[in-house]
Motif scaffolding. Structure first.
Motif, mmCIF file in Angstrom:
data_model
loop_
_atom_site.group_PDB
_atom_site.id
_atom_site.type_symbol
_atom_site.label_atom_id
_atom_site.label_comp_id
_atom_site.label_asym_id
_atom_site.label_seq_id
_atom_site.Cartn_x
_atom_site.Cartn_y
_atom_site.Cartn_z
ATOM 1 N N UNK A 393 14.401 -24.487 -17.270
ATOM 2 C CA UNK A 393 14.292 -23.579 -16.856
ATOM 3 C C UNK A 393 15.040 -22.772 -16.046
ATOM 4 N N UNK A 394 15.150 -21.683 -16.357
ATOM 5 C CA UNK A 394 16.060 -20.412 -15.085
ATOM 6 C C UNK A 394 15.255 -19.488 -15.090
ATOM 7 N N UNK A 395 14.836 -19.730 -13.381
ATOM 8 C CA UNK A 395 14.490 -18.504 -12.269
ATOM 9 C C UNK A 395 15.642 -17.151 -11.960
ATOM 10 N N UNK A 396 15.287 -16.036 -12.743
ATOM 11 C CA UNK A 396 17.115 -15.386 -11.873
ATOM 12 C C UNK A 396 16.080 -14.508 -11.494
ATOM 13 N N UNK A 397 16.942 -14.270 -10.351
ATOM 14 C CA UNK A 397 16.114 -12.540 -9.201
ATOM 15 C C UNK A 397 17.277 -12.340 -9.313
ATOM 16 N N UNK A 398 17.066 -10.575 -8.909
ATOM 17 C CA UNK A 398 18.270 -9.472 -8.272
ATOM 18 C C UNK A 398 17.470 -8.464 -7.922
ATOM 19 N N UNK A 399 18.109 -7.407 -7.430
ATOM 20 C CA UNK A 399 17.701 -5.888 -6.892
ATOM 21 C C UNK A 399 17.541 -5.634 -8.703
ATOM 22 N N UNK A 400 16.088 -4.448 -8.478
ATOM 23 C CA UNK A 400 16.644 -3.426 -9.664
ATOM 24 C C UNK A 400 17.099 -2.472 -9.313
ATOM 25 N N UNK A 401 16.868 -1.025 -10.001
ATOM 26 C CA UNK A 401 17.206 0.235 -10.437
ATOM 27 C C UNK A 401 16.687 0.817 -8.797
ATOM 28 N N UNK A 402 18.072 1.106 -7.792
ATOM 29 C CA UNK A 402 17.673 2.268 -6.558
ATOM 30 C C UNK A 402 17.277 3.198 -7.570
ATOM 31 N N UNK A 403 17.074 4.092 -6.526
ATOM 32 C CA UNK A 403 16.764 5.578 -6.055
ATOM 33 C C UNK A 403 16.569 6.172 -4.743
ATOM 34 N N UNK A 404 17.990 7.272 -4.302
ATOM 35 C CA UNK A 404 17.853 7.621 -2.814
ATOM 36 C C UNK A 404 17.208 7.294 -2.388
ATOM 37 N N UNK A 405 17.097 7.292 -1.105
ATOM 38 C CA UNK A 405 16.372 7.150 0.154
ATOM 39 C C UNK A 405 14.446 6.037 0.136
ATOM 40 N N UNK A 406 15.478 5.427 -1.208
ATOM 41 C CA UNK A 406 14.025 4.347 -1.269
ATOM 42 C C UNK A 406 14.669 3.280 -1.560
ATOM 43 N N UNK A 407 13.439 2.063 -1.131
ATOM 44 C CA UNK A 407 14.158 0.784 -1.203
ATOM 45 C C UNK A 407 14.468 0.409 -2.619
ATOM 46 N N UNK A 408 15.274 -0.506 -2.815
ATOM 47 C CA UNK A 408 15.158 -0.653 -4.216
ATOM 48 C C UNK A 408 14.308 -2.502 -4.739
ATOM 49 N N UNK A 409 14.025 -1.557 -6.210
ATOM 50 C CA UNK A 409 12.725 -2.304 -6.951
ATOM 51 C C UNK A 409 13.699 -4.038 -7.285
ATOM 52 N N UNK A 410 13.021 -4.532 -8.056
ATOM 53 C CA UNK A 410 13.234 -6.569 -7.827
ATOM 54 C C UNK A 410 12.892 -6.142 -9.320
#
Length: 482
Positions: A393-410
């Motif tokens: 089983x493989x679990x991959x976690x990374x930051x998602x898309x980002x927008x100016x002035x906002x926190x990154x997605x997941x």
């Protein structure tokens, strides 16, 4: 004997102080601050202009007195050393006693000379100056011709008259020109009156203009307040979109809060409806068994089965109801410690299979929400993967898309090396309302919980086939936050 009642404690003063200490409105604050700044600026500007005018006026007076001194510097001297002034003085006031313009020539021998205008007033006496030296003094005290005190400005010029080629025959003398300070005072007073009149008028105009600018600049805030009142009264469904850039985070947060509350209410209604609908069937079965006269042993078994079923349904629906949506401004949560805790428990449950779970978690990735939601999300996805995996089983976690002035997605991805899910079965597996016994084992109630959590976070769940392991691939995507 009865005890005297205690005197009442006065509490009006503190409450009054609290009311007085309450802040004013933003418009009042800005108006007061800008008005004080404007008044301070005008006062400093007026003071600077006044000092500059006085310096200019004194400089002009000095140059004028200097020119008078040059005229008297050409005076002649008699054999006895007395002064023979110019026949025509540079200004007629030098001939009029007490005119306010005076000339003095100080000699080393003591036979000083004064102009006709100096007859009557008591002028300050000047000392001898070295040849070529110039001084400008004042205001100095004097006594007017009528005996009243006054002030004068005095310019002194040291000179020497040579009657031959040798310096020993030079006659040193000093020319002093004095002028009453009344004329300069009148000029300064007239300038100050005009200056403060114009500055006062400009200040009033600027204050009025400032009030208009403040009302215009604060108008978007009043519009936001009006919209919020309409939302509170039910006249509007949410805040509008036409707002200045600085107010967009505020209006978006208000709209997000309104939407979250509506979704919470809708979720609670759906939970109650689902619970009622789920309990109808077990209750109907029990009623049918009771009405049919079933034997005691068989009836006991049926009751036990239906009670367990109802208990599972109630537990599941209560668990869904407990998740009343995510917090809009929750603190970030590290993902790896939560994932390790879940995987340790799953490895004990599925120890016979010997499944190995690998992590590829970005250090900067964070979950902005409730810890329970993260545990439910990771727990259900990883449990499904452990159930169907053969060995990996493989679990991959990374930051998602980002927008100016906002926190990154997941982005959370769980993959396994099991048989996977056929493409034509994906829509059915993710269909809402399908109960546990209607789904393929391992992809039932857990996926419904995952979808509910992602929906509350405005996220999405994508199901496909893993290119690396060959089994199922579940991708949970959370958008950039506010």
């Amino acid at each position: 004997m009865t005890a005297a009642a205690p005197e009442p404690v006065a509490t009006a003063a503190p409450s009054r102080r609290l009311r007085i200490a309450q802040p004013r409105s933003l418009q009042s604050r800005q108006l007061w601050a800008a008005s004080l700044g404007l008044v301070a600026f005008l006062a400093l500007a007026g003071y600077a202009l006044d000092r500059a005018f006085q310096s200019t006026a004194q400089s002009g007076l000095r140059e004028r007195l200097h020119s008078y001194a040059l005229a008297y510097a050409n005076s002649d001297f008699a054999r006895d050393g007395s002064v023979i002034p110019p026949w025509d003085p540079p200004d007629p006031r030098f001939r009029r006693p007490g005119s306010g313009l005076y000339a003095q020539i100080v000699m080393q021998q003591g036979n000083d000379w004064e102009s006709d205008s100096a007859q009557g007033p008591r002028l300050p006496k000047g000392a001898m100056l070295a040849p070529g030296r110039q001084v400008f003094e004042g205001p100095l005290p004097l006594t007017q011709i009528n005996g009243t005190p006054g002030q004068v400005y005095r310019f002194g010029y040291g000179l020497a008259l040579s009657d031959g080629a040798e310096q020993a025959h030079e006659i040193p003398y000093t020319v002093y020109i004095l002028e009453d300070s009344t004329a300069l005072g009148r000029q300064v007073a007239a300038f100050r009156a005009a200056l403060w009149r114009y500055l006062g008028g400009a200040g009033v105009v600027l204050l009025l203009l400032q009030m208009l600018v403040l009302r215009w600049s604060l108008r978007p805030l009043r519009d936001v307040i009006d919209e919020l009142k309409r939302v509170q009264s039910g006249a509007a469904a949410g805040m509008g979109q036409a707002h200045p850039r600085e107010l967009e985070p505020l209006t978006e947060s208000i709209n997000a809060f309104i939407q979250s509350e509506r979704e919470n209410l809708e979720r609670q209604r759906n939970t109650l409806a689902d619970l009622a609908h789920s309990l109808k069937t077990p209750l109907a079965v029990l009623r049918t068994r009771l009405d049919s006269g079933t034997g005691e042993a068989e009836l006991r078994g049926e009751v036990d089965t239906q009670l367990r079923r109802m208990n599972d349904l109630v537990s599941y629906q209560l668990a869904r109801a407990a998740r009343s949506g995510h917090q809009l401004f929750a603190a970030p949560i590290e993902i790896e410690p939560q994932a390790e805790q879940i995987v340790v428990g799953l490895e004990k449950v599925y120890a016979a299979k010997g499944v190995l779970c690998e992590f590829e978690i970005a250090p900067e990735a964070r979950f902005h929400g409730e810890t329970g939601d993260l545990q439910e999300l990771l727990g259900n996805l990883l449990e499904n993967a452990f159930k169907w995996a053969k060995s990996r089983v493989l679990l991959t976690v990374a930051e998602g898309p980002q927008a100016a002035g906002r926190r990154a997605g997941l982005l959370i991805v769980v993959e396994d090396d099991g048989p996977g899910i056929a493409d034509d079965r994906i829509a059915f597996v993710l269909q809402r309302g399908v109960r546990g016994d209607e789904r393929v084992q391992g992809h039932g109630i857990g996926l419904s919980i995952v979808q509910d959590i992602l929906k509350s976070y405005r996220g999405q769940l994508h199901v496909g086939r893993s290119r690396e392991l060959g089994g199922a691939r579940f991708e949970a995507e959370l958008p950039a936050g506010l």
